[in-house]
Design a protein around this motif. Structure first.
Motif, PDB file in Angstrom:
ATOM      1  N   VAL A  94       5.175  -2.479   3.912  1.00 39.22           N
ATOM      2  CA  VAL A  94       3.845  -2.117   3.405  1.00 39.22           C
ATOM      3  C   VAL A  94       3.024  -3.370   3.130  1.00 39.22           C
ATOM      4  CG1 VAL A  94       2.629  -1.127   1.419  1.00 39.22           C
ATOM      5  CG2 VAL A  94       4.576   0.092   2.438  1.00 39.22           C
ATOM      6  N   LEU A 112      -2.537  -1.931  -4.024  1.00 43.78           N
ATOM      7  CA  LEU A 112      -1.270  -1.206  -4.138  1.00 43.78           C
ATOM      8  C   LEU A 112      -1.107  -0.567  -5.520  1.00 43.78           C
ATOM      9  CD1 LEU A 112       1.143  -3.653  -2.271  1.00 43.78           C
ATOM     10  CD2 LEU A 112       0.172  -1.518  -1.416  1.00 43.78           C
ATOM     11  N   THR A 115      -3.437   2.634  -5.644  1.00 41.05           N
ATOM     12  CA  THR A 115      -2.947   3.741  -4.815  1.00 41.05           C
ATOM     13  C   THR A 115      -1.488   4.101  -5.106  1.00 41.05           C
ATOM     14  OG1 THR A 115      -2.441   2.131  -3.063  1.00 41.05           O
ATOM     15  CG2 THR A 115      -4.556   3.276  -2.938  1.00 41.05           C
ATOM     16  N   LEU A 117       1.281   2.415  -4.856  1.00 46.03           N
ATOM     17  CA  LEU A 117       2.196   2.012  -3.794  1.00 46.03           C
ATOM     18  C   LEU A 117       2.990   0.745  -4.144  1.00 46.03           C
ATOM     19  CD1 LEU A 117      -0.106   2.533  -0.667  1.00 46.03           C
ATOM     20  CD2 LEU A 117       1.944   3.863  -1.209  1.00 46.03           C
ATOM     21  N   LEU A 120       6.600   0.566  -3.596  1.00 44.62           N
ATOM     22  CA  LEU A 120       7.001   0.797  -2.209  1.00 44.62           C
ATOM     23  C   LEU A 120       6.622  -0.370  -1.303  1.00 44.62           C
ATOM     24  CD1 LEU A 120       5.753   4.499  -1.897  1.00 44.62           C
ATOM     25  CD2 LEU A 120       8.014   3.702  -2.603  1.00 44.62           C
ATOM     26  N   LYS A 121       6.180  -1.468  -1.879  1.00 38.33           N
ATOM     27  CA  LYS A 121       5.584  -2.563  -1.095  1.00 38.33           C
ATOM     28  C   LYS A 121       6.540  -3.179  -0.080  1.00 38.33           C
ATOM     29  CE  LYS A 121       6.451  -6.193  -4.566  1.00 38.33           C
ATOM     30  NZ  LYS A 121       7.235  -5.353  -5.499  1.00 38.33           N
ATOM     31  N   LEU A 128       8.255   6.265   4.624  1.00 44.41           N
ATOM     32  CA  LEU A 128       7.201   6.778   3.753  1.00 44.41           C
ATOM     33  C   LEU A 128       6.787   8.187   4.158  1.00 44.41           C
ATOM     34  CD1 LEU A 128       4.886   3.619   3.658  1.00 44.41           C
ATOM     35  CD2 LEU A 128       6.722   4.209   2.059  1.00 44.41           C
ATOM     36  N   GLN A 132       1.723   8.706   1.776  1.00 38.34           N
ATOM     37  CA  GLN A 132       1.935   7.285   1.481  1.00 38.34           C
ATOM     38  C   GLN A 132       1.485   6.404   2.639  1.00 38.34           C
ATOM     39  OE1 GLN A 132       6.100   7.646   0.642  1.00 38.34           O
ATOM     40  NE2 GLN A 132       5.807   7.946  -1.565  1.00 38.34           N
ATOM     41  N   ARG A 135      -2.236   6.110   2.601  1.00 38.54           N
ATOM     42  CA  ARG A 135      -2.685   5.186   1.551  1.00 38.54           C
ATOM     43  C   ARG A 135      -2.536   3.737   1.999  1.00 38.54           C
ATOM     44  NH1 ARG A 135       0.287   7.334  -3.828  1.00 38.54           N
ATOM     45  NH2 ARG A 135       0.200   9.522  -3.286  1.00 38.54           N
ATOM     46  N   VAL A 136      -1.433   3.440   2.667  1.00 32.78           N
ATOM     47  CA  VAL A 136      -1.245   2.079   3.196  1.00 32.78           C
ATOM     48  C   VAL A 136      -2.341   1.761   4.202  1.00 32.78           C
ATOM     49  CG1 VAL A 136       0.288   0.524   4.459  1.00 32.78           C
ATOM     50  CG2 VAL A 136       1.262   2.179   2.857  1.00 32.78           C
TER      51      VAL A 136
END
Length: 283
Positions: A94, A112, A115, A117, A120-121, A128, A132, A135-136
């Motif tokens: 991500v 990040l 959102t 995230l 989850l970076k 994902l 998700q 969003r990325v």
């Protein structure tokens, strides 16, 4: 201010069509672009991005992106593009997807966090969910702080709950980054919630332009509500007729007269409206 004055010949399912658009968009506006499939919406977005060539002029503030002599390549246009299919690099995490656009760690971390995230970076896209991933994609589009954010039906594949959540995040980011945003969408509720201007394309031409309420609200006179749907069936129950209509993701039953039953045809697009407690159906 964005000035768009372009023409392009398109080949659609109904033959040759000419995209012919002349409009001005104010800075920081959120514009929804809608219309039937094949009306030229995506081509207009791709022309703004520099992914397709069209004849005419595109000017953003005082910068010429396209005219008779100049054609600014896509990498030199200050745009962010959010695709329906995410278009993420599968072999990058991500964070690496964001850094591919810009190495600004502070901006990446901020996006990040907004959102949700951040945790989850370091994950790869294939691990994902659809929401998700989108969003990325949105974060990546904002990594170069674009003058123009283009979104081509970015939420159409998501479930209703996730769509609403991402709509809120899109609106928040649009306001914070003060971008000029153009969204292609067929969802009236999404258009109403996000945009301050709606442009309707038909056969490559602008046929309506105004606020979401003025463009999308279909009630007239004393009608209390009005919905568009598809007539699926007409069933006779004793002495009355019942029409089964698909409106969005729901089915509704409407009692109709024998004359209406004769005039209506299964498969037609219809409009259901009511003035009080007596719904009527019109083709």
């Amino acid at each position: 201010m964005i000035k768009i004055e372009i023409k392009k010949e398109l080949h659609g399912s109904n033959g040759v069509m000419n995209l012919d658009v002349n409009l001005d968009i104010r800075s920081k506006d959120f514009v929804a672009l809608t219309g039937l499939s094949g009306s030229g919406k995506t081509t207009l977005l791709r022309s703004l991005a520099g992914l397709e060539k069209a004849q005419g002029i595109i000017k953003v503030d005082n910068e010429i992106w396209q005219d008779e002599k100049e054609f600014l390549p896509v990498q030199k246009r200050k745009i962010g593009f959010v695709f329906q299919d995410y278009a993420l690099f599968p072999n990058m995490t991500v964070l690496e997807n964001l850094f591919f656009v810009n190495k600004d760690k502070e901006l990446a971390n901020h996006l990040l966090e907004i959102t949700e995230l951040w945790e989850l970076k370091n994950r790869l896209p294939n691990s994902l969910s659809g929401g998700q991933k989108q969003r990325v994609s949105l974060c990546r589009a904002l990594m170069n702080r674009p003058k123009l954010l283009l979104m081509d039906e970015p939420l159409s594949a998501l479930d209703p709950t996730m769509r609403i959540k991402l709509q809120d995040e899109i609106l928040q980011l649009h306001k914070e980054f003060e971008t000029t945003t153009i969204l292609v969408s067929h969802d009236p509720s999404e258009i109403y919630k996000l945009s301050n201007r709606v442009i309707v394309l038909k056969d490559g031409k602008i046929v309506d332009d105004g606020t979401a309420k003025s463009v999308l609200l279909k009630t007239s006179g004393s009608a209390k509500f009005s919905f568009e749907g598809k007539l699926l069936d007409i069933i006779k129950v004793d002495v009355i007729y019942v029409a089964i209509i698909a409106i969005g993701q729901q089915l509704v039953e409407v009692t109709i007269s024998s004359n209406e039953a004769k005039e209506l045809r299964v498969g037609q697009d219809v409009r259901v409206s009511t003035k009080a407690f007596a719904p009527t159906i019109h083709t």
